[in-house]
Design a protein around this motif. Sequence first.
Motif, PDB file in Angstrom:
ATOM      1  N   LEU A   1      30.137 -44.297 -10.254  1.00  0.00           N
ATOM      2  CA  LEU A   1      29.237 -44.340 -11.402  1.00  0.00           C
ATOM      3  C   LEU A   1      29.612 -43.290 -12.444  1.00  0.00           C
ATOM      4  O   LEU A   1      29.658 -43.575 -13.650  1.00  0.00           O
ATOM      5  CB  LEU A   1      27.791 -44.137 -10.932  1.00  0.00           C
ATOM      6  N   VAL A   2      29.916 -42.079 -11.980  1.00  0.00           N
ATOM      7  CA  VAL A   2      30.324 -41.011 -12.915  1.00  0.00           C
ATOM      8  C   VAL A   2      31.640 -41.375 -13.606  1.00  0.00           C
ATOM      9  O   VAL A   2      31.795 -41.201 -14.819  1.00  0.00           O
ATOM     10  CB  VAL A   2      30.438 -39.669 -12.158  1.00  0.00           C
ATOM     11  N   ASN A   3      32.598 -41.876 -12.818  1.00  0.00           N
ATOM     12  CA  ASN A   3      33.888 -42.270 -13.408  1.00  0.00           C
ATOM     13  C   ASN A   3      33.720 -43.410 -14.409  1.00  0.00           C
ATOM     14  O   ASN A   3      34.426 -43.458 -15.438  1.00  0.00           O
ATOM     15  CB  ASN A   3      34.862 -42.688 -12.304  1.00  0.00           C
ATOM     16  N   ALA A   4      32.792 -44.326 -14.119  1.00  0.00           N
ATOM     17  CA  ALA A   4      32.559 -45.442 -15.042  1.00  0.00           C
ATOM     18  C   ALA A   4      31.998 -44.935 -16.365  1.00  0.00           C
ATOM     19  O   ALA A   4      32.348 -45.445 -17.441  1.00  0.00           O
ATOM     20  CB  ALA A   4      31.613 -46.456 -14.409  1.00  0.00           C
ATOM     21  N   ARG A   5      31.113 -43.934 -16.316  1.00  0.00           N
ATOM     22  CA  ARG A   5      30.576 -43.356 -17.551  1.00  0.00           C
ATOM     23  C   ARG A   5      31.678 -42.675 -18.363  1.00  0.00           C
ATOM     24  O   ARG A   5      31.755 -42.824 -19.584  1.00  0.00           O
ATOM     25  CB  ARG A   5      29.470 -42.355 -17.215  1.00  0.00           C
ATOM     26  N   ASN A   6      32.525 -41.921 -17.670  1.00  0.00           N
ATOM     27  CA  ASN A   6      33.629 -41.253 -18.375  1.00  0.00           C
ATOM     28  C   ASN A   6      34.605 -42.270 -18.969  1.00  0.00           C
ATOM     29  O   ASN A   6      35.095 -42.112 -20.091  1.00  0.00           O
ATOM     30  CB  ASN A   6      34.369 -40.323 -17.412  1.00  0.00           C
ATOM     31  N   SER A   7      34.881 -43.314 -18.177  1.00  0.00           N
ATOM     32  CA  SER A   7      35.798 -44.345 -18.654  1.00  0.00           C
ATOM     33  C   SER A   7      35.234 -45.047 -19.882  1.00  0.00           C
ATOM     34  O   SER A   7      35.969 -45.350 -20.838  1.00  0.00           O
ATOM     35  CB  SER A   7      36.064 -45.358 -17.539  1.00  0.00           C
TER      36      SER A   7
END
Length: 508
Positions: free
Chosen positions: A252-258
């Motif tokens: 979820l965190v990586n998806a936000r950054n992406s």
Amino acid sequence: MIKSKKNRINILLPGFLRAVCLAVPLFAAPAADAAGPIALDLKRTIEIAGDSSLSAFRFRNLYEAGYWSYRSFRANRLPSLTLNLTPARYYRDITSRYDYENNIDVYRSQQSYSASMALNVRQNFDWLGGTFFVESDLDYMHNMGASNFSQFSSVPVRVGYSQELLGYNAFRWEKKIEPLKYEKVKKEYIYNMETVSESAVTYFFNLALAQTEHRLAKETLASADTLYTLGERRFKIAAISQAELLTLRLDLVNARNSLENTRIALKRANAQLASFLGMDQNTDIEVTLPSLPVSRNVPVADAIAYARDNSPELLQHKQNVLEAKQTVNRTKVENMFSASFNASVGFNQVGDNFGAAYRNLMRQDLVSVSLSIPLVDWGVRKGKYNMALSNLDVVEIAARQEEQSLDEEVMMTVDDFNIQIDLIKSAREAMDLSDMAYAQTQQRFMIGKTDLNSMTLASSRRQEATKNYISALKNYWLSYYKLRRLTLYDFEMMIPLARKFDLDNKVK
């Protein structure tokens, strides 16, 4: 070459003005801005780039310079009419005069006023390199002081011809070279506009890829959020481990950054396309991917033939060869003796008044032959001639090398283009399969029949397949416009681009 007024304005309209004309329907009303982004497909993007980009504006000005140079050449082949006037010329000086009575030279003061007028019609004769002329002169002279008198001198008409008998014929060489130079300039313009199309394709698909990545990032974030919420519920009932829950949180965190990274990349790609098209960088553009291209196979032999006929580089080398031959011819002629011929026939008369200068006209004839024979020049002329021959050999070899290089590049481009449609079909099939696999994997994960690794792998494959499809479309259209640039041939309308240019602008 003749252009209608309407089409002359169309081809040479300043780039910034054309940009305004194109932008009016897009930006004229505030309501249109509020309605959403501007929708562009690939064809419209290329059209706007050809009209409004700074590169297109620069290329039009380069063509304009070559066009007017050719117009000057054509005008120089037509008769010229010149009026030369000297309305007033006043002299007051002391000059040496011969005294017949005393047989001595004496200084005397003199004052005089004079005026002259001449009307000339000249016509170059390309085949022989000579010039026909028709002239009419009128001169007036008035002496002041002790000898106060006036005289008129007239040449009502004089017809003549001048010609270098053994000399260098510049007119004949210009007739060969200047049309070739214009043809090269025209095809250079078309060639350069095809490079603008290639740039438009690159910027268009860069934005298309950025928008697709941004859309996929949004979907990934929504999916990661859903999966994490579902994971929290399963963790509470001990259906998954804490490590798996932390992995879902990490996704979820990586998806936000992406998503943030793709948003920045999208803004950059949007600004680059807008700037290239001559729009404001803040213009919001929504591109539509082209459909699957029509399958077409270009024969290599045909493409090579089109390239040889239309390549501006080969035309430049052809011009270089002609100019080298021109230099050889000039130095060869200068190495020998030269002879010139001048002949004219007309009438003239002088009188104390204007009317008398045109009565009882006398015949005026002139025939002259001049020779110039080099006796000793210590080999200067021979050296120039040998240098010209060597330069001719160099440019002919360069022309052959350029033709070979062009053939090789066309062959590779055709081979690359002919397989692009198959690559697009494969990429499209892979994208469709990855979408179906992702949807099924997501459903299976939601009901607990597959693990997190399978879900992550399906998502990665889907994104990769989508990017590959867009890249395949981009490569196809880049190959297509590169092939058009190399051959200057429209493979859809089956017509040379130069011919299409002439038809569009009514060039005759």
